[in-house]
Scaffold this motif. Structure first.
Motif, short mmCIF file in Angstrom:
data_model
loop_
_atom_site.label_atom_id
_atom_site.label_comp_id
_atom_site.label_asym_id
_atom_site.label_seq_id
_atom_site.Cartn_x
_atom_site.Cartn_y
_atom_site.Cartn_z
N ARG A 36 12.90 120.78 45.67
CA ARG A 36 13.75 119.66 45.24
C ARG A 36 12.90 118.56 44.61
O ARG A 36 13.18 117.38 44.77
N SER A 96 7.59 123.47 43.82
CA SER A 96 8.09 122.72 42.66
C SER A 96 7.84 123.46 41.36
O SER A 96 8.58 123.31 40.39
N THR A 148 13.43 116.96 32.43
CA THR A 148 14.75 116.36 32.64
C THR A 148 15.90 117.36 32.55
O THR A 148 16.98 117.11 33.09
N TYR A 180 15.80 120.47 33.67
CA TYR A 180 15.65 121.53 34.68
C TYR A 180 16.70 121.34 35.77
O TYR A 180 16.94 120.22 36.22
N GLU A 181 17.28 122.44 36.22
CA GLU A 181 18.31 122.35 37.24
C GLU A 181 18.18 123.47 38.25
O GLU A 181 18.02 124.63 37.89
N ARG A 190 9.16 117.03 39.24
CA ARG A 190 9.66 117.99 38.25
C ARG A 190 10.93 117.49 37.57
O ARG A 190 11.09 117.58 36.35
N ASP A 191 11.85 116.95 38.36
CA ASP A 191 13.11 116.49 37.79
C ASP A 191 12.91 115.33 36.82
O ASP A 191 13.72 115.13 35.90
N THR A 192 11.84 114.55 37.03
CA THR A 192 11.55 113.43 36.14
C THR A 192 10.89 113.88 34.85
O THR A 192 11.24 113.42 33.76
#
Length: 420
Positions: free
Chosen positions: A167, A306, A176, A178-179, A171-173
């Motif tokens: 989670r 991650s 952008t 990626y899900e 990585r999410d930052t």
């Protein structure tokens, strides 16, 4: 010919986000490099591992040896034999007998906290900072990356290591689009004294999985008189959903037990002997393969879960994360802390490894689906047999006997060969 020449070594400020095995191992490896300042930022107020047990095999022992940590990890249950069983009939489906390897250490199942403590013992004082939940990051170009934490503090780093799990905020930052999505699998874990269940079935003292078509119950001693249960149930994710933040939350005993009513009486009794409040629930998420593990002009790098959101596939996630940290440190040391050269080298070594894992899992899923289709209307027992993977039906030494030190040496030889 040496490719890194005699160029001067730059000072590197490294911020590691996450204090799990990957973050701790990366900090240990990086702390051995001259002119590197390392800080770990962990969101928890107290450092403790979520979950119950963890497997330590040849590949993980190799990485721990290279970090100088292996001799510190002294607790665990040897897993020379691993079973796969039909959970309703008790039929033994496979029995894997492991052989001794070059590490000279037994494969073990141990408490996650024991691995964490062993790693933490080798992290230099002052490196780990708790209660540091990352809120956002800003790319400041040549000045580095600015990190903002929820407690209001701000810091700047030349390199940010995302060791914050499947989670990952890092990585999410940086990626952008990626899900990760709920896989349909929910996991319930606990530890309890072996003495509380040893009267139920002598096979419970052997590490193994007990299966139905859409669930399994994993039993294993983990050393120090403790016994682990890790149970899983799958439901169609098109119908059932889960909270992305559902990780290690308490859950009622009756809810867990309701998913395993088809099992042998002794298995149901083992679940019933878990004390109230003993279960923790984990919703399994997974995401697609990444084209790169580095971002923001080589100022961001991902290690561990991650970097490959496979949701526990292969049962060696801690080993992969520790290998990542080791390779990252070696690449930075080799290129004298020049991230513009070291991070592409890290990508070149680790990205194909994870790509191979994704390909393997896709291939196995296709094979199982094809076999079920060929069976037409498979029975309960046929469905159970079809879901069992014994080393994927092929040589899996590239994972479980991986020698990351040898991988690094071979990579350097190939690299230097291109410059001669």
């Amino acid at each position: 010919m040496t490719v890194n020449g005699n160029s001067s070594r730059r000072h590197l400020r490294v911020a590691i986000i996450g204090g799990g095995p990957g973050g701790l191992a990366t900090a240990i490896a990086l702390s051995k490099i001259p002119d590197v300042t390392v800080n770990i930022y962990e969101q928890a107020t107290v450092l403790r591992e979520a979950g119950a047990g963890i497997s330590i095999g040849s590949n993980t022992w190799n990485a721990l040896e290279l970090l100088g940590v292996a001799d510190t990890l002294t607790s665990g249950h040897p897993t020379w034999t691993v079973l796969n069983m039909n959970g309703r009939s008790g039929e033994e489906l496979t029995r894997r007998e492991k052989v001794r390897d070059e590490t000279g250490r037994p494969p073990i199942r141990t408490q996650r906290t024991k691995l964490q403590s062993a790693l933490l013992a080798h992290v230099k004082p002052g490196i780990l900072q708790l209660s540091k939940r990352l809120a956002r990051m800003v790319d400041k170009g040549h000045e580095g990356v600015e990190l903002y934490f929820e407690d209001g503090t701000i810091t700047t780093a030349d390199l940010v290591v995302g060791a914050d799990g499947i989670r990952s905020v890092v990585r999410d930052t940086a990626w952008t689009d990626y899900e990760i999505k709920f896989t349909g699998t929910t996991i319930w874990r606990t530890l309890l004294p072996w003495d509380d269940v040893k009267d139920l079935d002598p096979r419970f003292e052997i590490t193994g999985w007990w299966h139905t078509p859409t669930t399994h119950v994993y039993f294993s001693p983990v050393g120090e008189g403790l016994w682990e249960i890790a149970s899983r149930a799958w439901q169609d994710p098109k119908i059932h959903s889960a909270n992305k933040k559902s990780w290690g939350v308490p859950v009622e005993n009756s809810h867990v037990e309701s998913h395993f009513t088809e099992y042998l009486p002794q298995i149901r009794e083992a679940l019933a002997r878990v004390p109230p409040g003993g279960w923790r629930e984990f919703a399994a998420f997974a995401g697609p393969e990444l084209a790169k593990l580095t971002a923001w002009d080589n100022k961001i790098v991902l290690v561990g879960d991650s970097s490959h959101a496979l949701s526990g596939a292969f049962g060696s996630g801690a080993g992969f994360a520790i290998e990542d940290g080791y390779i990252l440190a070696r690449a930075l040391e080799y290129w004298k802390n020049d991230t513009s050269k070291a991070l592409p080298l890290f990508d070149a070594i680790r990205l194909p490894y994870y790509s191979r894992m994704y390909a393997h899992l896709a291939s196995e899923a296709d094979k199982r689906a094809a076999k079920l289709k060929a069976l037409g209307n498979p029975t309960f027992d046929e469905q159970v047999k079809n879901k069992i993977i014994t080393d994927g039906g092929k040589d899996m030494s590239w994972i479980y006997q991986n020698d990351i030190g040898a991988v690094w040496k071979e990579s350097v030889q190939q690299l230097e060969g291109t410059y001669t």
